[in-house]
Scaffold this motif. Sequence first.
Motif, PDB file in Angstrom:
ATOM      1  N   ARG A 112      -2.319   1.031   4.411  1.00  0.00           N
ATOM      2  CA  ARG A 112      -1.267   0.774   5.412  1.00  0.00           C
ATOM      3  C   ARG A 112      -0.430  -0.427   5.016  1.00  0.00           C
ATOM      4  NH1 ARG A 112      -3.796   0.559  11.171  1.00  0.00           N
ATOM      5  NH2 ARG A 112      -1.669   0.111  11.752  1.00  0.00           N
ATOM      6  N   SER A 113      -1.080  -1.504   4.566  1.00  0.00           N
ATOM      7  CA  SER A 113      -0.350  -2.703   4.153  1.00  0.00           C
ATOM      8  C   SER A 113       0.523  -2.405   2.937  1.00  0.00           C
ATOM      9  CB  SER A 113      -1.314  -3.842   3.827  1.00  0.00           C
ATOM     10  OG  SER A 113      -1.995  -4.252   4.985  1.00  0.00           O
ATOM     11  N   ARG A 114      -0.007  -1.606   2.015  1.00  0.00           N
ATOM     12  CA  ARG A 114       0.748  -1.246   0.810  1.00  0.00           C
ATOM     13  C   ARG A 114       2.010  -0.480   1.186  1.00  0.00           C
ATOM     14  NH1 ARG A 114      -2.468   2.443  -1.782  1.00  0.00           N
ATOM     15  NH2 ARG A 114      -3.953   0.767  -2.050  1.00  0.00           N
ATOM     16  N   LYS A 115       1.872   0.458   2.126  1.00  0.00           N
ATOM     17  CA  LYS A 115       3.020   1.259   2.547  1.00  0.00           C
ATOM     18  C   LYS A 115       4.085   0.363   3.191  1.00  0.00           C
ATOM     19  CE  LYS A 115       4.161   5.512   4.873  1.00  0.00           C
ATOM     20  NZ  LYS A 115       3.618   6.741   5.410  1.00  0.00           N
ATOM     21  N   ILE A 116       3.659  -0.539   4.061  1.00  0.00           N
ATOM     22  CA  ILE A 116       4.589  -1.455   4.726  1.00  0.00           C
ATOM     23  C   ILE A 116       5.246  -2.368   3.703  1.00  0.00           C
ATOM     24  CG2 ILE A 116       4.707  -3.428   6.313  1.00  0.00           C
ATOM     25  CD1 ILE A 116       2.567  -1.934   8.006  1.00  0.00           C
ATOM     26  N   TYR A 117       4.451  -2.887   2.770  1.00  0.00           N
ATOM     27  CA  TYR A 117       4.985  -3.795   1.747  1.00  0.00           C
ATOM     28  C   TYR A 117       6.019  -3.084   0.873  1.00  0.00           C
ATOM     29  CZ  TYR A 117       5.026  -7.365  -1.907  1.00  0.00           C
ATOM     30  OH  TYR A 117       5.417  -8.339  -2.798  1.00  0.00           O
ATOM     31  N   LYS A 118       5.713  -1.856   0.468  1.00  0.00           N
ATOM     32  CA  LYS A 118       6.650  -1.092  -0.362  1.00  0.00           C
ATOM     33  C   LYS A 118       7.942  -0.785   0.392  1.00  0.00           C
ATOM     34  CE  LYS A 118       3.727   1.282  -3.716  1.00  0.00           C
ATOM     35  NZ  LYS A 118       3.271   2.579  -4.228  1.00  0.00           N
ATOM     36  N   LEU A 119       7.820  -0.411   1.665  1.00  0.00           N
ATOM     37  CA  LEU A 119       9.022  -0.132   2.451  1.00  0.00           C
ATOM     38  C   LEU A 119       9.903  -1.371   2.567  1.00  0.00           C
ATOM     39  CD1 LEU A 119       7.583   2.108   5.312  1.00  0.00           C
ATOM     40  CD2 LEU A 119       9.203   2.789   3.536  1.00  0.00           C
ATOM     41  N   ASN A 120       9.271  -2.535   2.659  1.00  0.00           N
ATOM     42  CA  ASN A 120      10.036  -3.767   2.777  1.00  0.00           C
ATOM     43  C   ASN A 120      10.606  -4.215   1.441  1.00  0.00           C
ATOM     44  OD1 ASN A 120       9.691  -7.075   2.698  1.00  0.00           O
ATOM     45  ND2 ASN A 120      10.739  -6.289   4.511  1.00  0.00           N
ATOM     46  N   GLY A 159       3.188  -9.812   6.625  1.00  0.00           N
ATOM     47  CA  GLY A 159       2.891 -11.216   6.315  1.00  0.00           C
ATOM     48  C   GLY A 159       1.616 -11.357   5.500  1.00  0.00           C
ATOM     49  N   ALA A 160       0.587 -10.634   5.896  1.00  0.00           N
ATOM     50  CA  ALA A 160      -0.682 -10.689   5.166  1.00  0.00           C
ATOM     51  C   ALA A 160      -0.523 -10.108   3.760  1.00  0.00           C
ATOM     52  CB  ALA A 160      -1.766  -9.923   5.937  1.00  0.00           C
ATOM     53  N   ALA A 161       0.241  -9.025   3.649  1.00  0.00           N
ATOM     54  CA  ALA A 161       0.462  -8.405   2.327  1.00  0.00           C
ATOM     55  C   ALA A 161       1.241  -9.337   1.418  1.00  0.00           C
ATOM     56  CB  ALA A 161       1.200  -7.075   2.489  1.00  0.00           C
ATOM     57  N   ARG A 162       2.259  -9.983   1.961  1.00  0.00           N
ATOM     58  CA  ARG A 162       3.039 -10.940   1.161  1.00  0.00           C
ATOM     59  C   ARG A 162       2.161 -12.099   0.687  1.00  0.00           C
ATOM     60  NH1 ARG A 162       8.386 -11.438   4.928  1.00  0.00           N
ATOM     61  NH2 ARG A 162       9.517  -9.660   4.068  1.00  0.00           N
ATOM     62  N   LYS A 163       1.327 -12.573   1.587  1.00  0.00           N
ATOM     63  CA  LYS A 163       0.433 -13.684   1.242  1.00  0.00           C
ATOM     64  C   LYS A 163      -0.518 -13.284   0.117  1.00  0.00           C
ATOM     65  CE  LYS A 163      -2.448 -17.028   3.695  1.00  0.00           C
ATOM     66  NZ  LYS A 163      -3.034 -17.365   4.997  1.00  0.00           N
ATOM     67  N   GLU A 164      -1.086 -12.099   0.233  1.00  0.00           N
ATOM     68  CA  GLU A 164      -2.002 -11.599  -0.793  1.00  0.00           C
ATOM     69  C   GLU A 164      -1.274 -11.399  -2.121  1.00  0.00           C
ATOM     70  OE1 GLU A 164      -5.280 -10.580  -2.796  1.00  0.00           O
ATOM     71  OE2 GLU A 164      -5.239 -11.351  -0.738  1.00  0.00           O
ATOM     72  N   MET A 165      -0.064 -10.850  -2.062  1.00  0.00           N
ATOM     73  CA  MET A 165       0.712 -10.624  -3.288  1.00  0.00           C
ATOM     74  C   MET A 165       1.097 -11.958  -3.944  1.00  0.00           C
ATOM     75  SD  MET A 165       0.897  -7.465  -4.060  1.00  0.00           S
ATOM     76  CE  MET A 165       2.223  -7.481  -5.254  1.00  0.00           C
ATOM     77  N   ARG A 166       1.441 -12.961  -3.130  1.00  0.00           N
ATOM     78  CA  ARG A 166       1.757 -14.282  -3.694  1.00  0.00           C
ATOM     79  C   ARG A 166       0.550 -14.854  -4.417  1.00  0.00           C
ATOM     80  NH1 ARG A 166       4.841 -15.176   1.046  1.00  0.00           N
ATOM     81  NH2 ARG A 166       3.046 -16.075   2.071  1.00  0.00           N
ATOM     82  N   ARG A 167      -0.625 -14.741  -3.775  1.00  0.00           N
ATOM     83  CA  ARG A 167      -1.850 -15.239  -4.412  1.00  0.00           C
ATOM     84  C   ARG A 167      -2.111 -14.514  -5.720  1.00  0.00           C
ATOM     85  NH1 ARG A 167      -5.536 -14.152  -0.143  1.00  0.00           N
ATOM     86  NH2 ARG A 167      -4.537 -15.232   1.533  1.00  0.00           N
ATOM     87  N   TYR A 168      -1.976 -13.198  -5.692  1.00  0.00           N
ATOM     88  CA  TYR A 168      -2.223 -12.400  -6.884  1.00  0.00           C
ATOM     89  C   TYR A 168      -1.235 -12.754  -7.996  1.00  0.00           C
ATOM     90  CZ  TYR A 168      -2.683  -8.428 -10.000  1.00  0.00           C
ATOM     91  OH  TYR A 168      -2.867  -7.650 -11.103  1.00  0.00           O
TER      92      TYR A 168
END
Length: 171
Positions: free
Chosen positions: A122-130, A156-165
């Motif tokens: 779900r987070s991946r789908k939201i992140y990709k759409l954004n 927000g959580a997906a962005r945070k995780e992607m920034r960390r990664y």
Amino acid sequence: MTETSKNLVAEYYRLHLDELKAFVSKSTGCSFESEDIVQNVFLRLLNSDKMISAVTLPCLVYSIARNLVADYWRHRKSVAQHEIYVKKHSGISDIGDEPTSVYAPTEITELLERGMAHLSPRSRKIYKLNVIGGLRVAEISNTLGETYKSVENRLGAARKEMRRYMHRMLA
């Protein structure tokens, strides 16, 4: 939010949109960004559960606008600091050089794909759409039929995780 509050916000929007745009535009110095900020002001008002009256509405509008302008400048400062960091640590000396020359676009794309694979579906789908689709939170919320806050929190959580990664991978 009651129907009368929504009507009050809609009427205020109709009457004071240009005035608020001018205020925000003067504060940011960018008319393009000011339109987005003004729209966010009214979105927050419409999604608010606070009691709104004709007396409190103008103060609330300008308070939200000032807060969003402050967020805009904090973001700009953060971006500028990041650009300086990238240039300093990548050996780019000429101001005209772009930070994108440090990594090939295909490398960045591969890193993003691998990072997105670590997100929940779900987070991946939201992140990709954004990020890839360019949709805003409200548009994603309407598309997926989820609440605005749910989408906002997941993004927000997906962005945070992607920034960390990305920080781990690019360090």
